[in-house]
Design an enzyme around this catalytic site. Sequence first.
Site, PDB file in Angstrom:
ATOM      1  N   ASP A 196      -8.646 -12.229  15.556  1.00 57.18           N
ATOM      2  CA  ASP A 196      -8.399 -12.756  14.205  1.00 57.18           C
ATOM      3  C   ASP A 196      -9.551 -13.700  13.873  1.00 57.18           C
ATOM      4  O   ASP A 196     -10.152 -14.280  14.781  1.00 57.18           O
ATOM      5  CB  ASP A 196      -7.077 -13.543  14.181  1.00 57.18           C
ATOM      6  CG  ASP A 196      -6.410 -13.502  12.814  1.00 57.18           C
ATOM      7  OD1 ASP A 196      -5.318 -12.913  12.707  1.00 57.18           O
ATOM      8  OD2 ASP A 196      -6.988 -14.049  11.845  1.00 57.18           O
ATOM      9  N   GLY A 223     -14.723   3.143  15.620  1.00 52.79           N
ATOM     10  CA  GLY A 223     -15.824   3.321  16.573  1.00 52.79           C
ATOM     11  C   GLY A 223     -15.374   2.982  17.986  1.00 52.79           C
ATOM     12  O   GLY A 223     -15.688   3.695  18.949  1.00 52.79           O
ATOM     13  N   TYR A 249      -7.874  -4.506  -2.824  1.00 49.92           N
ATOM     14  CA  TYR A 249      -6.961  -4.231  -1.714  1.00 49.92           C
ATOM     15  C   TYR A 249      -6.619  -2.751  -1.646  1.00 49.92           C
ATOM     16  O   TYR A 249      -6.784  -2.106  -0.611  1.00 49.92           O
ATOM     17  CB  TYR A 249      -5.696  -5.071  -1.881  1.00 49.92           C
ATOM     18  CG  TYR A 249      -4.741  -5.012  -0.709  1.00 49.92           C
ATOM     19  CD1 TYR A 249      -5.139  -5.386   0.564  1.00 49.92           C
ATOM     20  CD2 TYR A 249      -3.416  -4.602  -0.887  1.00 49.92           C
ATOM     21  CE1 TYR A 249      -4.253  -5.358   1.636  1.00 49.92           C
ATOM     22  CE2 TYR A 249      -2.527  -4.572   0.170  1.00 49.92           C
ATOM     23  CZ  TYR A 249      -2.951  -4.946   1.435  1.00 49.92           C
ATOM     24  OH  TYR A 249      -2.071  -4.912   2.485  1.00 49.92           O
ATOM     25  N   LYS A 303      -7.847   0.010   1.258  1.00 49.27           N
ATOM     26  CA  LYS A 303      -6.899   0.699   2.138  1.00 49.27           C
ATOM     27  C   LYS A 303      -6.962   2.215   1.928  1.00 49.27           C
ATOM     28  O   LYS A 303      -6.769   2.983   2.879  1.00 49.27           O
ATOM     29  CB  LYS A 303      -5.474   0.179   1.895  1.00 49.27           C
ATOM     30  CG  LYS A 303      -5.252  -1.262   2.343  1.00 49.27           C
ATOM     31  CD  LYS A 303      -5.304  -1.418   3.861  1.00 49.27           C
ATOM     32  CE  LYS A 303      -4.848  -2.810   4.298  1.00 49.27           C
ATOM     33  NZ  LYS A 303      -4.903  -2.984   5.767  1.00 49.27           N
ATOM     34  N   ARG A 362       3.704 -15.019  -2.094  1.00 51.58           N
ATOM     35  CA  ARG A 362       4.520 -13.820  -2.245  1.00 51.58           C
ATOM     36  C   ARG A 362       5.981 -14.188  -2.515  1.00 51.58           C
ATOM     37  O   ARG A 362       6.382 -15.347  -2.406  1.00 51.58           O
ATOM     38  CB  ARG A 362       4.370 -12.924  -1.025  1.00 51.58           C
ATOM     39  CG  ARG A 362       3.047 -12.192  -1.124  1.00 51.58           C
ATOM     40  CD  ARG A 362       2.924 -11.095  -0.134  1.00 51.58           C
ATOM     41  NE  ARG A 362       2.506 -11.618   1.145  1.00 51.58           N
ATOM     42  CZ  ARG A 362       2.159 -10.830   2.162  1.00 51.58           C
ATOM     43  NH1 ARG A 362       2.199  -9.534   2.035  1.00 51.58           N
ATOM     44  NH2 ARG A 362       1.760 -11.359   3.287  1.00 51.58           N
TER      45      ARG A 362
HETATM   46  N1  UDP Z   1       7.586 -12.721  -7.651  1.00 52.54           N
HETATM   47  C1  UDP Z   1       8.362 -13.575  -8.408  1.00 52.54           C
HETATM   48  N2  UDP Z   1       8.280 -14.928  -8.159  1.00 52.54           N
HETATM   49  C2  UDP Z   1       7.483 -15.457  -7.206  1.00 52.54           C
HETATM   50  C3  UDP Z   1       6.676 -14.570  -6.427  1.00 52.54           C
HETATM   51  C4  UDP Z   1       6.763 -13.198  -6.669  1.00 52.54           C
HETATM   52  O1  UDP Z   1       9.104 -13.154  -9.308  1.00 52.54           O
HETATM   53  O2  UDP Z   1       7.465 -16.690  -7.046  1.00 52.54           O
HETATM   54  C5  UDP Z   1       7.682 -11.270  -7.902  1.00 52.54           C
HETATM   55  C6  UDP Z   1       6.351 -10.594  -8.207  1.00 52.54           C
HETATM   56  O3  UDP Z   1       6.045 -10.714  -9.599  1.00 52.54           O
HETATM   57  C7  UDP Z   1       6.613  -9.166  -7.773  1.00 52.54           C
HETATM   58  C8  UDP Z   1       7.609  -9.314  -6.620  1.00 52.54           C
HETATM   59  O4  UDP Z   1       8.140 -10.628  -6.718  1.00 52.54           O
HETATM   60  O5  UDP Z   1       7.240  -8.429  -8.806  1.00 52.54           O
HETATM   61  C9  UDP Z   1       6.988  -9.127  -5.259  1.00 52.54           C
HETATM   62  O6  UDP Z   1       5.817  -9.894  -5.212  1.00 52.54           O
HETATM   63  P1  UDP Z   1       4.951 -10.108  -3.897  1.00 52.54           P
HETATM   64  O7  UDP Z   1       3.871 -11.076  -4.225  1.00 52.54           O
HETATM   65  O8  UDP Z   1       5.837 -10.481  -2.765  1.00 52.54           O
HETATM   66  O9  UDP Z   1       4.291  -8.706  -3.510  1.00 52.54           O
HETATM   67  P2  UDP Z   1       3.992  -7.308  -4.273  1.00 52.54           P
HETATM   68  O10 UDP Z   1       5.220  -6.497  -4.066  1.00 52.54           O
HETATM   69  O11 UDP Z   1       3.734  -7.558  -5.732  1.00 52.54           O
HETATM   70  O12 UDP Z   1       2.829  -6.735  -3.568  1.00 52.54           O
END
Ligand code: UDP
Length: 318
Positions: free
Chosen positions: A31, A107, A150, A154, A191
């Site tokens: 990491d 690799g 991202y 991927k 998140r």
């Molecule tokens: N979300 C939310 N409030 C927060 C953080 C996230 O409503 O404080 C919502 C965000 O808009 C999305 C969902 O939760 O629709 C999941 O968001 P996350 O960032 O976990 O990951 P994503 O699924 O978008 O990759």
Amino acid sequence: MRILITGAAGFLGSHLSDRLLADGHEVLGMDNFVTGSPDNIAHLAGNENFSFYKRDVSNYIFVPGKIDAIMHFASPASPNPLSKSGYFNLPIQTMKAGALGTHNCLGIARAHNAKFLLASTSEIYGDPDVHPQPETYAGNVDPVGTRAVYDEAKRFAESLTMAYHRFHNVNTSIVRIFNTYGPRMDMEDGRALPNLLKQALLGQPLTVYGDGEQTRSFCYVDDLVDGIIKLLYSEEHFPVNIGNPVEMTVLQFAEAINRITENKAGITYVDARSPRDPQRRRPDITRAHDILNWEPKVDIEEGIRRTIPFFKQKLGLA
Ligand code: UDP
């Protein structure tokens, strides 16, 4: 086996390390701590089957001795533009980890005749117009879109992995990971689970973005790790979705967190995340079920309960 895990100090990498060590393997963790944390692997210090290399996987990497398997989990992964550790604020590193990092790991796999497992993502489906998403769905993505650093990294990583399999006969597997939660998530990565659970434990209103009608399907980390380990041992080369197919709106998710934590502060609606979120996301896990005999076991109530002690401890509430 002697297994190299990149991103070993991250949320998923550290849980994978624990599980593989418990299963009797030797783990070499790698990491660069851009988004991972030493705290996540501190408990492994002194474990004679665990060694750690602080490296950036997008540069040339070398580890001594024979490697039997490589699991490439190093990447920023949070889409929250407000988060310092999200990929919006680490765009070049994100593309390098997915592209150059995958190349370096492949690799090593080729040189050691080792198994290679790529951590891919449901983000490769973009804002999907097929629902739920089977692995055969090619996605609705934009190479210059705001989430592209991202999802395109991927997607490239998946293509490169298949090229090494087809052209060099490397034994590769690809897991497409859907929303996953549990202890050791970075509380500041913006998140849904870390934001909402932290707010709930502090007695604050939960910030639901937009109208909260967008859906996600949240998988508890132990279930995800189970599926990934089964895939590691398999000979399946095409991508396999691993996630929990129980779909809910973000509003329902927030309400569940408030209920379980007995938070009385309710919900506050804030501006929809800009740029736009995928509106719906749910894995079709038929292949995981048929090929790996895998399905998730931990429901959302139980998963949130298992996650709370970690967040309480981080918040100094335990
Ligand atoms: N979300 C939310 N409030 C927060 C953080 C996230 O409503 O404080 C919502 C965000 O808009 C999305 C969902 O939760 O629709 C999941 O968001 P996350 O960032 O976990 O990951 P994503 O699924 O978008 O990759």
